[in-house]
Enzyme design. Structure first.
Site, short mmCIF file in Angstrom:
data_model
loop_
_atom_site.label_atom_id
_atom_site.label_comp_id
_atom_site.label_asym_id
_atom_site.label_seq_id
_atom_site.Cartn_x
_atom_site.Cartn_y
_atom_site.Cartn_z
N CYS A 114 50.27 55.39 36.27
CA CYS A 114 49.24 54.17 36.76
C CYS A 114 48.54 53.98 38.03
O CYS A 114 49.09 55.06 38.76
CB CYS A 114 48.92 53.12 35.26
N ASP A 119 48.69 51.14 39.83
CA ASP A 119 49.60 50.21 40.81
C ASP A 119 50.94 51.29 40.12
O ASP A 119 52.01 50.67 40.08
CB ASP A 119 49.28 49.32 40.53
N GLY A 120 51.47 50.89 39.04
CA GLY A 120 51.80 51.22 38.73
C GLY A 120 53.34 50.03 38.29
O GLY A 120 54.61 50.21 38.19
N TRP A 121 52.88 48.77 37.96
CA TRP A 121 53.38 47.63 37.49
C TRP A 121 52.76 46.81 35.83
O TRP A 121 53.35 46.20 36.54
CB TRP A 121 53.93 46.37 38.71
#
Length: 1324
Positions: free
Chosen positions: A575, A577-579
């Site tokens: 996505c 930021d990936g967090w």
């Protein structure tokens, strides 16, 4: 008392009041980290011994935690403030309670005064919003039936106003005495001098003129909140100013409990806001704070605080603790929580997750099947490459560190693609990353993704052969899960990979809700739950969009599972930021595909790997921040968001302003809560696939914001390492792993066979000849799935429901309890775990179990010895007995074995003539062989013992002309040595059959049993074998005698009839065979079928021997052998009978002694029970007397709501049958009685005569000096006493009429919204 030590570790901020408060809390906690505080003047502290690690380990010297009213606090927890006379309002039932509210550095908890039960607890980190409710509270105490001895000195007047003033004084003194009794239970010392001063003050109040009623009523208000100067002084020690709550406080001293009686004034802002909230006590107006506390875990509680100094200070402390902006990490309670480890350390949750071990389990490293494709890099060991990534992660083996560094610069926050999981059968991988920074091309990033795509995966072939890895046909699915509203200025396809540069890659856009949409949905859900309606609530929940977001997550999870498990293709999730959403989706896919993650340990590994190590921003998403890592600004707008900052701003309009970070209001989002909710949905759809239960998930959510553990603090693994959380704090996994055997955390329907995980990976065999491509039908996919199913779960996106046990938990609050470990259980969320995070089992005390154990130990020796002959000789039963009973039991077993051997020999000797003999189930293979070759007679007894079968051979052979007697020869020297010794004794019997020899045999047996006490049970079977051998020997002797007689007859016939010798010999041989069959039948009772053939062979040999022995001379010694056998059998029978009689007598005596002991024990128990009953009856009587002396309260809570026209009332008794609590809502606020307004006007007009008495109807804290000066003022009011008497005489007529009406009102269930005039006159 707390120690007043200064610490250099605490940094104070002069501009923030919360900083000073928390800094002092931390400084105190640093001091008391190794020693528990002792509060000696407010409540008693008792030592509480935690359960030891083992029963054998000694008790370690440790600082005992503080105890409050028999409830144990956590190690490092101490009390900040105590507030009396707080009303806990129930939201569902009418069980409203009056009690004490304790506020500590970790939580606040409420204890009921009447039952001394812990009712509710709220962690400080769970506080979200505190809202004031409009309304009023009425508390009324009934008159006591028993007079009080302290009121005997009330008749100091010679006037005729006894009907009114004395009644008022009695009510005052009774309420004072009862309240002092309640509050004195918290103190250790009493102050009778101050009580006497107050009583004298009340007695002299009868001489006042116009201010008489005001003085009495003001004293009665003080009886509710400040009943006496003694109790008031104690309250001021604990509640007046335990810590300086002013914003301008800059002192560095630790919080202390002041011993001086100081008072403070409330702020004007709170006074103005609480003007409409009133608390009536016996008709006199008193302000109250009705608060609704809303928590982050959707818990709602309501408290009614008294509007005085203590109530305002408690409210201010709540507002300061609700602020989640900490100046330093030391201000968190997790840094102060210090459980005692002792010598033996329990499980360390910080070291539980090992990335190398986890990746080895998956087969990515350390395995021949996949070790050549992937490698574990340590390039980020110092968090230089990516600050939010872990130190160790998996990348393709063909990618160098240089290419990895270049690829990281092409992704947001340097979060490049990393492999986190591999499928067990298809070897398809699951990767995660953030989106690209721009549209510019990056060749290093393309090489990294192509290396992930070309990993070896197993696909079905067209042929029915073993499937081979196919790299050319592989495609990589890139799952883009950012929402369309995340980038409003550009299209949804911006910052996404260009398919032209990424060959054989397909992009699938799945729009999942971002953090802002999640927060809005949570706000809507919280509003529906706060205003819950059973009829409309379920339809309103659907409009919030919360359930739709859950179903969307399950749908995308199911789609990725089809790529990984059914098609065998790798996937990359990313996505912005990936967090956030990446953590959700990656965890759910692994949870459905890998059964290991559905266990307790596997789920902990999953959260540690996908959430904690890959940098989910737990602290930011939960609305917490630390000033050292983020800048703070003042947020003045309140938009009603369900975050901690919004709650602070909403409260700032009513009380004080607080500071929050700018990111706390915009970046808060329930991302982790939504993930846990989806996991709960899966547990309901697949109830047998998960090891953990719903309560396990609730405990994790409880400690998400509790700040008790350091697991969810900070936003990345780097920040946790920099702040030394693994060494300074405790891990939540330590609690869950130590309590994993708790029944409440386990799923009783869990099927462990579905979750058995093997460490090694296996290749997938070909089960179908149809290749799986994108055009494969669903039936073919299901066929491939069913043939290669490995516990993969395919969820149903439509089967989503509300988690009512969590979101509607306010409907089922925890039960009140008086157990000492209840407070720790509520704080930890897990029962049967102490404050040191060590699980202990519930002790079950039962008198019968102890008695049964002692009785069974004494009787086991006899029962085991009696029934031991039913078992095989190599089975041994070892009984554990006490050291005092071992000797007695051994003597019993030895004597019983002797008696049984004698009795068995007696029975066998008497039953030798019978054909059918019943014997124990001892299987022994015996063969009997007798051979004669020479004229001389030599008797040889050979006993050969072998395992597993014992064979005894008796050979009668004549080889030499001399007569010799040989002993037995053994092959195994362990158990068969005893048999050989017994055979020697039997041979001695044949030689010397005298009475002395029998005694020697018995002595030898006694010596043998004494030398071998552990083999007593074995000797019984061996003795049986000895008896059988003696019988066999006797039978052989009889056969020899018969043969000798036949030989004599044959020699006489040879002289007369030489021709007929052969015929006669044949006849005689037949007769001898018949005579030999009879003793042989007696021997075959212990033989097996294999021994019958050997007997038939022996008979043929006997015939040949008899033919050869016809020419031999007879032996005259046969008669002697026959006489010896008869004498030995008779003496053995007589000795055995005597021994049995003696043993029976001894057993009877012991039984009598045991019965006498049991009778004595029963009598003692009866006496103890009677004593306990008497004590309980006395305690109950004392409690009843105390309750009769205590006042009984009627609490009426009126919540103002303009929308409702009719009043809704609920009633329930609180402390007695006559008292009741009613809560109802009305559109109007009840007004004061006109008499009360007249009293207020009278008090205003008589200001000169009243002196220093406080005449305002509102409750304010009156100093003790004013109360002590009342006696001086009363002497100056003698001139106006006659006027007061006339007024009282005029009211005498009204009291009788008012009493009747008041009695009728007692029987009613509700009160009117406005008090009637008659009630006011009665109360006056």
């Amino acid at each position: 008392m707390f120690s007043n030590k200064n610490t250099d570790n605490v940094e104070n901020d002069n501009n923030n009041a919360l900083g000073s408060v928390i800094a002092r809390i931390n400084s105190q906690n640093i001091i008391t980290k190794n020693k528990a505080p002792v509060i000696s003047e407010d409540f008693e502290t008792q030592d509480f011994d935690y359960p030891s690690f083992d029963d054998e380990t000694p008790n370690y010297d440790r600082p005992q935690p503080t105890m409050v009213e028999n409830f144990t606090l956590l190690p490092g927890e101490f009390v900040l403030m105590i507030t009396k006379n707080v009303v806990n309002l129930s939201l569902t039932t009418t069980t409203h309670r009056i009690g004490t509210l304790y506020q500590t550095n970790y939580q606040m908890f409420f204890i009921d005064d009447s039952t001394r039960q812990l009712v509710s607890t709220i962690a400080n980190g769970q506080l979200l919003q505190i809202k004031k409710l409009k309304g009023h509270v009425t508390v009324k105490y009934h008159d006591n039936t028993t007079p009080n001895n302290n009121n005997n000195n009330n008749n100091n007047n010679n006037n005729n106003n006894n009907n009114t003033n004395n009644n008022n004084n009695n009510n005052i003194n009774k309420s004072n005495n009862s309240s002092t009794d309640q509050l004195n239970s918290f103190s250790l010392e009493k102050q009778p001098s101050q009580n006497e001063n107050l009583n004298n003050n009340n007695n002299n109040n009868n001489n006042n003129n116009n201010g008489n009623n005001n003085i009495n009523n003001n004293n009665l208000m003080n009886s509710l909140t400040q009943p006496s100067t003694s109790s008031r002084s104690r309250l001021l020690k604990s509640n007046s100013t335990p810590i300086n709550l002013n914003e301008s406080s800059t002192s560095t001293n630790s919080p202390t409990l002041s011993s001086t009686t100081t008072t403070t004034t409330t702020t004007s802002s709170t006074n103005g806001n609480c003007s409409t909230n009133t608390w009536y006590s016996n008709g006199v107006s008193e302000k109250a704070l009705i608060l609704e506390i809303r928590c982050k875990d959707f818990m709602i509680t309501r408290y009614c605080l008294p509007f005085n100094e203590k109530g305002n200070e408690a409210f201010e402390l709540m507002n300061k603790l609700i602020c989640n902006n900490y100046q330093d990490s030391n201000q968190l309670f997790s840094m102060s929580y210090s459980p005692f480890k002792g010598v033996i350390s329990p499980i360390d949750g910080w070291l539980f997750y090992d990335p190398i071990e986890e990746y080895t389990r998956q087969g990515l490293i350390g395995n021949s099947n996949g070790s050549d494709e992937w490698r574990l890099t340590k390039m980020n060991s110092k968090y230089e490459l990516c600050s939010t990534y872990p130190q160790h992660f998996i990348i393709p083996f063909s990618i160098s560190d240089y290419l990895l560094n270049k690829s990281s610069s092409h992704r947001n926050k340097n979060r490049f693609p990393v492999v986190t999981w591999r499928h067990k059968q298809t070897h398809a991988t699951l990767s995660r990353s953030s989106q690209q920074t721009g549209k510019s091309r990056c060749e290093e990033d393309e090489l990294l993704i192509q290396a992930i795509r070309k990993s070896k995966t197993i696909l079905p072939n067209n042929n029915n052969q073993q499937q081979q890895p196919q790299q050319q046909q592989q495609t990589l699915y890139i799952i883009d899960i950012k929402s369309t509203s995340s980038s409003p200025t550009s299209s949804s396809s911006s910052h996404c990979e260009d398919i032209s540069h990424y060959s054989q890659c397909q992009i699938e856009s799945e729009c999942l809700s971002n953090i802002h949409e999640l927060r809005e949905s949570q706000l809507k859900l919280f509003k529906v739950i706060r205003n819950w309606n059973e009829k409309k609530g379920w339809s309103e929940i659907q409009s919030t969009g919360w359930l739709d977001q859950l179903s969307k997550l399950l749908m995308v999870t199911k789609k990725i599972l089809t790529h990984l498990h059914l098609e065998g293709f790798s996937c990359l999730i990313h996505c912005i930021d990936g967090w956030d959403r990446t953590c959700q989706l990656s965890s759910l896919v692994q949870l459905c595909a890998d059964p290991y993650y559905r266990t307790i340990k596997g789920f902990i590994v999953l959260i540690s790997k996908e959430w904690l190590s890959f940098g989910h921003k737990f602290m930011t998403r939960n609305g917490q921040s630390i000033s050292s890592t983020s800048t703070t600004t003042t947020n003045s707008s309140s938009n009603g968001q369900l975050t901690s900052s919004s709650s602070n701003t909403s409260i700032s309009s009513n009380a004080t302003t607080t500071t929050t970070t700018t990111t706390s209001s915009k970046q808060t989002s329930p991302v982790f809560l939504q993930f846990i909710d989806v996991v709960w949905q899966l547990t309901k759809q697949f109830p047998t696939s998960f090891e953990f239960s719903d309560s396990f998930l609730s405990v994790i959510l409880h400690h998400l914001n509790s700040n008790l553990f350091g697991t969810f603090l900070y936003d990345s693994e780097k920040e946790r390492q920099q702040n030394n959380l693994p060494t300074e704090t405790q891990s939540l996994w330590t609690l869950l792993l130590s309590a994993q055997k708790n029944s409440s955390l386990l799923n009783p329907l869990f099927n462990q066979q579905l979750s058995n995980e093997t460490s090694s990976t296996t290749n997938l065999t070909a089960t179908t000849s149809i290749p799986l491509t994108n055009s494969t039908t669903l039936d073919q996919q299901l066929q491939f799935k069913n043939n290669n199913d490995d516990g993969v779960l395919f969820p149903n996106p439509k089967g989503v429901q509300l988690w009512s046990d969590y979101f509607l938990k306010w409907r089922n609050p925890p039960k009140a309890s008086r157990k000492s470990n209840t407070l720790i259980a509520h704080s930890l969320g897990v029962s049967y775990v102490n404050g040191d995070l060590i699980a202990f089992q519930k002790k079950k005390r039962s008198r019968r179990s102890k008695d049964g154990a002692s009785g069974s130990s004494s009787g086991s020796s006899g029962s085991s010895s009696k029934h031991h002959h039913h078992h095989h000789h190599h089975h041994h039963h070892h009984h554990h007995r006490k050291s005092t009973d071992e000797k007695d039991s051994k003597e019993k077993s030895s004597k019983s074995s002797r008696s049984r051997t004698s009795s068995s020999s007696k029975r066998k000797s008497l039953s030798t003539s019978s054909n059918s003999i019943t014997q124990p189930d001892i299987k022994i293979n015996e063969t009997i062989t007798t051979t004669t070759t020479t004229p001389t007679n030599t008797t040889t007894l050979t006993n050969t013992s072998t395992t597993p079968r014992n064979t005894t051979t008796l050979t009668n052979a004549s080889t030499t002309p001399t007569t010799t007697t040989t002993t037995t020869t053994t092959t195994t020297p362990t158990k068969d040595e005893t048999i050989n010794e017994s055979v020697q004794v039997n041979n001695d019997k044949l030689k010397s059959p005298s009475g002395d020899d029998i005694k020697q045999e018995q002595d030898e047996m006694n010596q043998f049993t004494s030398q071998h006490p552990n083999n007593q049970m074995e000797s019984s079977s061996e003795i049986n074998q000895q008896n059988e051998q003696s019988q066999l020997e006797q039978q052989q002797e009889q056969q020899q005698q018969q043969e000798q007689q036949l030989q004599h007859e044959q020699q006489q016939i040879e002289q007369q009839q030489l021709q007929k010798q052969q015929q006669q010999q044949e006849q005689q041989e037949q007769q001898e065979l018949e005579q030999q069959e009879q003793p042989n039948e007696t021997i075959t009772y212990s033989m097996e079928s294999d021994s019958q053939s050997s007997i038939s062979q022996n008979q043929n040999q006997l015939q040949q021997q008899q033919q050869q022995q016809t020419l031999l001379d007879p032996i005259d010694e046969s008669s002697l052998l026959a006489t010896t056998t008869t004498t030995t059998s008779s003496t053995a029978i007589t000795s055995a009978s005597k021994l049995e009689k003696e043993l029976r007598k001894q057993e009877k005596e012991k039984r009598k002694l045991e019965k006498e002991k049991k009778q004595k024990e029963r009598a003692e128990r009866k006496l103890e029970k009677e004593k306990k009953r008497d004590q309980k009856e006395r305690e109950q009587k004392e409690k009843e007397l105390l309750e009769q002396q205590k006042p009984k309260a009627d609490i009426t809570v009126v919540l103002q709501s303009p929308s409702k026209k009719k009043a809704m009332s609920l009633t329930m008794p609180v402390r007695g049958t006559k008292s009741r609590i009613s809560i109802f809502s009305s559109p109007l606020v009840p007004t004061l009685h006109p008499n009360l307004s007249d009293q207020n006007s009278q008090t205003n007009s008589s200001g000169d005569n009243s002196g220093n008495v406080n005449n305002s109807p509102n409750l304010t804290s009156t100093p003790i000096s004013n109360l002590s000066n009342n006696n001086n003022n009363n002497n100056n009011s003698n001139e106006n006493s006659n006027n007061n008497n006339n007024n009282n005489n005029n009211n005498n007529d009204n009291t009788s009429f008012s009493k009747r009406i008041f009695k009728t009102l007692r029987g009613t269930k509700t009160f009117n919204r406005e008090p009637t005039p008659t009630v006011g006159t009665a109360l006056n």
